[in-house]
Design a protein around this motif. Sequence first.
Motif, PDB file in Angstrom:
ATOM      1  N   ILE A 166     -26.258  66.537  -2.806  1.00  0.00           N
ATOM      2  CA  ILE A 166     -26.525  65.115  -3.025  1.00  0.00           C
ATOM      3  C   ILE A 166     -25.278  64.247  -2.793  1.00  0.00           C
ATOM      4  N   THR A 167     -24.298  64.783  -2.069  1.00  0.00           N
ATOM      5  CA  THR A 167     -23.065  64.037  -1.819  1.00  0.00           C
ATOM      6  C   THR A 167     -23.327  62.707  -1.123  1.00  0.00           C
ATOM      7  N   LYS A 168     -24.225  62.710  -0.152  1.00  0.00           N
ATOM      8  CA  LYS A 168     -24.463  61.509   0.651  1.00  0.00           C
ATOM      9  C   LYS A 168     -25.017  60.360  -0.189  1.00  0.00           C
ATOM     10  N   ILE A 169     -26.090  60.606  -0.940  1.00  0.00           N
ATOM     11  CA  ILE A 169     -26.700  59.537  -1.733  1.00  0.00           C
ATOM     12  C   ILE A 169     -25.784  59.122  -2.880  1.00  0.00           C
ATOM     13  N   SER A 170     -24.962  60.057  -3.354  1.00  0.00           N
ATOM     14  CA  SER A 170     -24.047  59.739  -4.451  1.00  0.00           C
ATOM     15  C   SER A 170     -22.907  58.847  -3.988  1.00  0.00           C
ATOM     16  N   THR A 171     -22.303  59.198  -2.855  1.00  0.00           N
ATOM     17  CA  THR A 171     -21.154  58.428  -2.378  1.00  0.00           C
ATOM     18  C   THR A 171     -21.571  57.103  -1.743  1.00  0.00           C
ATOM     19  N   GLU A 172     -22.679  57.102  -1.005  1.00  0.00           N
ATOM     20  CA  GLU A 172     -23.108  55.874  -0.337  1.00  0.00           C
ATOM     21  C   GLU A 172     -23.792  54.894  -1.279  1.00  0.00           C
ATOM     22  N   LEU A 173     -24.629  55.415  -2.179  1.00  0.00           N
ATOM     23  CA  LEU A 173     -25.509  54.542  -2.954  1.00  0.00           C
ATOM     24  C   LEU A 173     -25.259  54.593  -4.454  1.00  0.00           C
ATOM     25  N   GLY A 174     -24.364  55.458  -4.898  1.00  0.00           N
ATOM     26  CA  GLY A 174     -24.059  55.523  -6.317  1.00  0.00           C
ATOM     27  C   GLY A 174     -25.056  56.270  -7.166  1.00  0.00           C
ATOM     28  N   TYR A 175     -25.850  57.134  -6.531  1.00  0.00           N
ATOM     29  CA  TYR A 175     -26.851  57.892  -7.280  1.00  0.00           C
ATOM     30  C   TYR A 175     -26.205  58.971  -8.146  1.00  0.00           C
ATOM     31  N   ALA A 176     -26.747  59.146  -9.343  1.00  0.00           N
ATOM     32  CA  ALA A 176     -26.379  60.270 -10.204  1.00  0.00           C
ATOM     33  C   ALA A 176     -27.550  60.551 -11.131  1.00  0.00           C
ATOM     34  N   PRO A 177     -27.986  61.820 -11.222  1.00  0.00           N
ATOM     35  CA  PRO A 177     -29.059  62.135 -12.174  1.00  0.00           C
ATOM     36  C   PRO A 177     -28.593  61.887 -13.600  1.00  0.00           C
ATOM     37  N   ARG A 178     -29.464  61.300 -14.419  1.00  0.00           N
ATOM     38  CA  ARG A 178     -29.066  60.903 -15.772  1.00  0.00           C
ATOM     39  C   ARG A 178     -29.824  61.651 -16.866  1.00  0.00           C
ATOM     40  N   VAL A 179     -30.947  62.262 -16.520  1.00  0.00           N
ATOM     41  CA  VAL A 179     -31.743  62.963 -17.533  1.00  0.00           C
ATOM     42  C   VAL A 179     -31.360  64.433 -17.535  1.00  0.00           C
ATOM     43  N   GLY A 180     -30.706  64.901 -18.590  1.00  0.00           N
ATOM     44  CA  GLY A 180     -30.331  66.307 -18.706  1.00  0.00           C
ATOM     45  C   GLY A 180     -31.540  67.189 -18.892  1.00  0.00           C
ATOM     46  N   ILE A 181     -31.418  68.437 -18.490  1.00  0.00           N
ATOM     47  CA  ILE A 181     -32.568  69.342 -18.508  1.00  0.00           C
ATOM     48  C   ILE A 181     -33.084  69.588 -19.924  1.00  0.00           C
ATOM     49  N   GLU A 182     -32.208  69.704 -20.906  1.00  0.00           N
ATOM     50  CA  GLU A 182     -32.662  69.944 -22.281  1.00  0.00           C
ATOM     51  C   GLU A 182     -33.487  68.751 -22.778  1.00  0.00           C
ATOM     52  N   GLU A 183     -32.921  67.566 -22.616  1.00  0.00           N
ATOM     53  CA  GLU A 183     -33.626  66.358 -23.025  1.00  0.00           C
ATOM     54  C   GLU A 183     -34.919  66.189 -22.245  1.00  0.00           C
ATOM     55  N   GLY A 184     -34.847  66.389 -20.931  1.00  0.00           N
ATOM     56  CA  GLY A 184     -36.008  66.184 -20.084  1.00  0.00           C
ATOM     57  C   GLY A 184     -37.146  67.124 -20.409  1.00  0.00           C
ATOM     58  N   LEU A 185     -36.836  68.415 -20.611  1.00  0.00           N
ATOM     59  CA  LEU A 185     -37.892  69.377 -20.924  1.00  0.00           C
ATOM     60  C   LEU A 185     -38.507  69.094 -22.289  1.00  0.00           C
ATOM     61  N   ARG A 186     -37.676  68.791 -23.277  1.00  0.00           N
ATOM     62  CA  ARG A 186     -38.213  68.519 -24.614  1.00  0.00           C
ATOM     63  C   ARG A 186     -39.098  67.277 -24.616  1.00  0.00           C
ATOM     64  N   ASP A 187     -38.659  66.236 -23.911  1.00  0.00           N
ATOM     65  CA  ASP A 187     -39.471  65.023 -23.832  1.00  0.00           C
ATOM     66  C   ASP A 187     -40.778  65.281 -23.087  1.00  0.00           C
ATOM     67  N   THR A 188     -40.709  66.118 -22.061  1.00  0.00           N
ATOM     68  CA  THR A 188     -41.905  66.438 -21.292  1.00  0.00           C
ATOM     69  C   THR A 188     -42.897  67.230 -22.132  1.00  0.00           C
ATOM     70  N   VAL A 189     -42.424  68.237 -22.857  1.00  0.00           N
ATOM     71  CA  VAL A 189     -43.304  69.010 -23.733  1.00  0.00           C
ATOM     72  C   VAL A 189     -43.928  68.094 -24.782  1.00  0.00           C
ATOM     73  N   ARG A 190     -43.119  67.201 -25.340  1.00  0.00           N
ATOM     74  CA  ARG A 190     -43.636  66.279 -26.353  1.00  0.00           C
ATOM     75  C   ARG A 190     -44.730  65.390 -25.772  1.00  0.00           C
ATOM     76  N   TRP A 191     -44.546  64.952 -24.532  1.00  0.00           N
ATOM     77  CA  TRP A 191     -45.563  64.093 -23.909  1.00  0.00           C
ATOM     78  C   TRP A 191     -46.882  64.843 -23.768  1.00  0.00           C
ATOM     79  N   TYR A 192     -46.841  66.090 -23.337  1.00  0.00           N
ATOM     80  CA  TYR A 192     -48.087  66.849 -23.192  1.00  0.00           C
ATOM     81  C   TYR A 192     -48.725  67.132 -24.551  1.00  0.00           C
ATOM     82  N   LEU A 193     -47.919  67.359 -25.575  1.00  0.00           N
ATOM     83  CA  LEU A 193     -48.461  67.530 -26.923  1.00  0.00           C
ATOM     84  C   LEU A 193     -49.165  66.267 -27.408  1.00  0.00           C
TER      85      LEU A 193
END
Length: 324
Positions: A285-312
Amino acid sequence: MRVLVTGGAGFIGSNFVRRALTGWLPGLDPDELVVLDKFTYAGNPANLDPVAADPRLRVVRGDICDPAVVKQEMAGTDLVVHFAAESHVDRSIAGAAEFVMTNVVGTQTLLQGALEAGVDRFVHVSTDEVYGSIDEGSWPEEHPLAPNSPYAASKASSDLIARAFHTTHGLDVRITRCSNNYGPHQFPEKVIPLFVTNLVDGEQVPLYGDGLNVRDWLHVDDHCAGIALVATRGRAGEVYNIGGGTELTNRELTTRLLGITGRDWSAVRPVADRLAHDRRYSVDITKISTELGYAPRVGIEEGLRDTVRWYLDNRAWWEPLKRG
């Protein structure tokens, strides 16, 4: 700005629509947002319920392969964000014709319609699966395409058609290739919602082969943020990889989901491996990060827990889909 979102009632498309209409995507403030969706099994009107009352939203039931519908909805459009696709690998193995029709012919129909309507920008949403499999390192955007499933081949074909419309006609086309998405509203045939809904119902989950296939996991919010960056700040004719930065084997992913749902490995049922199952995906993801300032912000632990909670919390959404 008038924005046309194809497949806007599906998992990723509906997230993009909800985020765009609530001011969550910087640079995107549509005066009108049109969703064009065929409403196949994966397109769910309920996915748009949170923004259904927004006067800027108009939902059209239509097929991207229908030139008349495409012509009508392209008129006056400034930006197209093209999500609509058949996307489940197992279904493509069972029968590829629908994938070729929707993903290849449908994309060509949209591009032709955009060209004739004088659309300013066209973002074509693709997948890392077009690259094939990689043993080590990560794919840059220039890596040769080597798809291994009929689904991936149909998406690679659509990428090349999109590129050709830019090169031949000068249409402002921008291509994104994402890693594996997860999050709320994902149809429960995909691995995370399938596993979560099975596990919370006391059922077993099927694990392909030795479970050591590796995927990079990307929360749908981060994906949509990346698409918005490409739509508003990207360069015409360019490809941008969008990744989540978390590589897990399927066994590691399963372990995390077992832990969150309070189940153990007795809930896992080994099954024969998928045909032509790619061993590892990893996008650079070097290209989108350097050109456009992209960076993933949702960590996997937080993301999975929130996703499981949504399905519950949303059984009424997914139970009818699993009953079929």
